[in-house]
Design a protein around this motif. Structure first.
Motif, mmCIF file in Angstrom:
data_model
loop_
_atom_site.group_PDB
_atom_site.id
_atom_site.type_symbol
_atom_site.label_atom_id
_atom_site.label_comp_id
_atom_site.label_asym_id
_atom_site.label_seq_id
_atom_site.Cartn_x
_atom_site.Cartn_y
_atom_site.Cartn_z
ATOM 1 N N TRP A 182 0.912 -1.379 0.035
ATOM 2 C CA TRP A 182 -0.085 -0.214 0.120
ATOM 3 C C TRP A 182 0.697 1.221 0.015
ATOM 4 O O TRP A 182 0.477 2.310 -0.426
ATOM 5 C CB TRP A 182 -0.820 0.123 1.283
ATOM 6 N N THR A 189 -6.264 3.691 0.166
ATOM 7 C CA THR A 189 -7.751 3.178 0.177
ATOM 8 C C THR A 189 -7.746 1.743 0.660
ATOM 9 O O THR A 189 -6.431 1.142 0.555
ATOM 10 C CB THR A 189 -8.528 2.953 -1.051
ATOM 11 N N LEU A 190 -8.697 1.254 1.242
ATOM 12 C CA LEU A 190 -8.568 -0.269 1.716
ATOM 13 C C LEU A 190 -8.418 -1.105 0.410
ATOM 14 O O LEU A 190 -8.742 -0.814 -0.607
ATOM 15 C CB LEU A 190 -9.948 -0.427 2.280
ATOM 16 N N PHE A 191 -8.005 -2.386 0.706
ATOM 17 C CA PHE A 191 -7.926 -3.400 -0.172
ATOM 18 C C PHE A 191 -9.428 -3.975 -0.225
ATOM 19 O O PHE A 191 -9.862 -4.442 0.667
ATOM 20 C CB PHE A 191 -7.014 -4.548 0.184
ATOM 21 N N SER A 214 -8.910 -10.776 7.696
ATOM 22 C CA SER A 214 -9.085 -10.361 6.749
ATOM 23 C C SER A 214 -10.121 -10.642 5.995
ATOM 24 O O SER A 214 -11.136 -11.297 6.194
ATOM 25 C CB SER A 214 -7.730 -10.494 5.766
ATOM 26 N N PHE A 239 -13.672 -6.228 2.360
ATOM 27 C CA PHE A 239 -12.538 -5.560 2.221
ATOM 28 C C PHE A 239 -11.487 -5.889 3.831
ATOM 29 O O PHE A 239 -11.942 -6.656 4.537
ATOM 30 C CB PHE A 239 -12.800 -4.098 2.408
ATOM 31 N N ASP A 240 -10.207 -5.647 3.272
ATOM 32 C CA ASP A 240 -9.340 -5.742 4.664
ATOM 33 C C ASP A 240 -9.495 -4.155 5.519
ATOM 34 O O ASP A 240 -9.314 -3.336 4.820
ATOM 35 C CB ASP A 240 -7.934 -5.920 4.289
ATOM 36 N N LEU A 242 -8.737 -1.312 7.912
ATOM 37 C CA LEU A 242 -7.618 -0.262 8.219
ATOM 38 C C LEU A 242 -6.588 -1.015 9.082
ATOM 39 O O LEU A 242 -6.806 -1.492 10.230
ATOM 40 C CB LEU A 242 -7.734 0.998 8.509
ATOM 41 N N ARG A 246 -4.176 -6.554 3.442
ATOM 42 C CA ARG A 246 -3.457 -5.656 2.486
ATOM 43 C C ARG A 246 -3.834 -4.319 2.406
ATOM 44 O O ARG A 246 -3.582 -3.596 1.576
ATOM 45 C CB ARG A 246 -3.526 -6.413 1.062
ATOM 46 N N SER A 247 -4.457 -3.953 3.446
ATOM 47 C CA SER A 247 -4.919 -2.555 3.561
ATOM 48 C C SER A 247 -3.912 -1.633 4.165
ATOM 49 O O SER A 247 -2.694 -2.230 4.794
ATOM 50 C CB SER A 247 -6.212 -2.355 4.433
ATOM 51 N N MET A 263 -12.504 5.293 6.167
ATOM 52 C CA MET A 263 -11.664 4.319 4.948
ATOM 53 C C MET A 263 -12.890 3.687 4.527
ATOM 54 O O MET A 263 -12.861 3.419 3.133
ATOM 55 C CB MET A 263 -10.687 3.662 5.791
ATOM 56 N N SER A 267 -13.379 3.845 0.468
ATOM 57 C CA SER A 267 -12.711 2.849 -0.509
ATOM 58 C C SER A 267 -13.763 1.990 -0.975
ATOM 59 O O SER A 267 -13.896 1.363 -2.024
ATOM 60 C CB SER A 267 -11.980 2.104 0.431
#
Length: 482
Positions: A182, A189-191, A214, A239-240, A242, A246-247, A263, A267
């Motif tokens: 990131w 942004t978040l994954f 996750s 999403f992951d 924060l 992978r965020s 976030m 995101s």
């Protein structure tokens, strides 16, 4: 039969006594160890990074800066930070459990004199109150205190551009491509993993994972098991959070409720133009789900909560401290309680664990593949490994503990201001969040439907029954739409 019951009762009481005695000894030792590790990490941080790193061991102190920034927390109430600057930093609530965690020895000492002092305190308070009323001087306290660590962490955020130091991982954090990808991206942004309908999206479903997990908790279990009909109608967004997976994992973040929600909005909701949606959340994610649902009450179609951590605090109890004691009771048994107690009470011991596990997760992944001969997908372990101590520590305290007093308000709004369906799933043998929490939610929101799954725990409520759960979710969404 009576003799057997009496024998069982004696064994239970004996086991509980032994557990308490051993726990007292073990956690007293851990209190000392954490104290030693505090100075150990200060020295290591200075040697490796050429500066001292703040921690929450320092005592609270008054702090009003001369640069137009006031960082305070109300004495005796919820701890808050007020930042006044041109950047318009929002009011952020910080949990007092970050820096108010009495040692086991001190708690025992205090409890010894608790009853003796109780009458004295009540009498003194009554006399003082009467005197203030007579003199017409009844007013709220204007004394504010704040932990110095929070001041240090926020000084670089208010009215300044984020420094490169906040992007580069600390020496005790992992710097592999997965954990640090990131930082090289221009998008903060978040994954987000998107699946299901693409072109003709009728409704969206947002999945929020729990603590130290996750998006894979959903994408590896439910996503492959949704029916083709559901995949053609619903768009799935997992999403992951924060600080996890992978965020982004900014080192200067306090991981407050506001930061997490901001976030998610940027995101997920804004980036993917989400309008009407369903929410599915697990454990810690249930708190974020409630906050999100209340903010977007007109857009939520259904709310599905798995093991929501809701412990109503008894009258007179500090909600944040009560939540911390319930989630992390400082007992060596069951083992899950021992693990949560380490993570919640000991800042430097938990950082050491992250140093050994998270920073070296590639080694542990290799060992896991060798042991299992690469036969299983280790997505649960990957979710556990890919986070930083800073993210885990602040999220645990500021979200799970810090929002304890807010959850009741959220539930009241779900009850009175929202019409979406509410469904709660809980594993009968959940040792992390007891089943009583789901019934506590139902007591606040009577229309909530509680489903207790037999022979399942905090994780196996989804993992291992993903096909059945996928069908149950589809039925919930269908009924909500109808």
């Amino acid at each position: 039969m009576a003799l057997m019951d009496e024998t069982r009762s004696v064994v239970t009481r004996t086991g509980r006594f032994v557990n308490e005695v051993i726990s007292f000894i073990i956690f007293s030792i851990l209190d000392i160890l954490d104290f030693i590790l505090c100075y150990t990490f200060k020295v290591l941080d200075f040697v490796v990074e050429a500066e001292w790193k703040p921690c929450y061991c320092s005592s609270a102190k008054e702090a009003i800066t001369s640069s137009g920034k006031i960082l305070v927390s109300e004495q005796g109430g919820s701890k808050k930070i007020v930042c006044l600057s041109s950047s318009k930093i929002q009011l952020e609530e910080i949990s007092d459990t970050l820096y108010t965690r009495p040692s086991l020895v001190s708690e025992v000492s205090k409890s010894t004199f608790k009853e003796i002092k109780k009458l004295k305190v009540e009498t003194t308070t009554m006399i003082q109150s009467c005197e203030k009323i007579k003199k017409g001087r009844v007013r709220s306290s204007s004394t504010f205190t704040v932990n110095s660590t929070i001041v240090e962490m926020l000084q670089g955020k208010v009215g300044q551009v984020q420094s490169q130091h906040c992007i580069i991982p600390r020496w005790s954090d992992c710097d592999c491509n997965t954990c640090n990808s990131w930082s090289s991206s221009c998008k903060d942004t978040l994954f987000v993993k998107v699946d299901g309908a693409r072109d003709n999206v009728q409704e969206d479903v947002i999945f929020i994972h729990g603590f130290i997990s996750s998006s894979a908790f959903w994408t590896e279990t439910l996503f492959p098991n949704f029916s083709e009909s559901a995949k053609s109608k619903y768009r799935f967004l997992a999403f992951d959070l924060l600080g996890f997976g992978r965020s982004p994992k900014p080192t200067d973040s306090l991981y407050t409720l506001g930061e997490h929600l901001n976030m998610i909005e940027r995101s997920v909701l804004e980036s993917h133009k989400v309008k009407s949606f369903h929410i599915v959340a697990h454990s810690l994610g249930c708190i974020l789900a409630l906050a999100l649902a209340v903010k977007y009450k007109g857009s939520v179609k259904s709310l599905t909560l798995l093991a929501p951590p809701y412990f109503p605090a008894p009258e007179g109890e500090n909600a944040t401290q009560y939540m911390m004691r319930r989630v992390a009771p400082r007992r060596i048994w069951p083992l899950i309680s021992f693990g949560t107690s380490i993570a919640c009470w000991y800042e430097h011991i938990s950082r050491t664990i992250c140093l050994l596990i998270c920073k070296n997760h590639r080694i542990w992944e290799f060992i896991a593949k060798v042991v299992t001969r690469n036969r299983i997908r280790t997505y649960l372990m990957e979710g556990f490994w890919c986070h930083t101590h800073n993210a885990a520590w602040h999220t645990l305290h500021n979200i799970i503990c810090g929002t304890a007093a807010k959850i009741e308000g959220y539930l009241d709004k779900v009850k009175n201001n929202m019409k979406c369906s509410v469904t709660i799933f809980h594993g009968r043998y959940d040792e992390v969040i007891p089943v009583e929490c789901s019934y506590n939610v139902q007591a606040k929101v009577p229309r909530a439907n509680v489903k207790v799954i037999e022979n399942k725990d905090h994780i196996t409520i989804v993992v291992g029954r993903q096909k059945a759960f996928a069908r149950e979710l589809e039925e919930i969404w269908k009924n909500a739409s109808d």
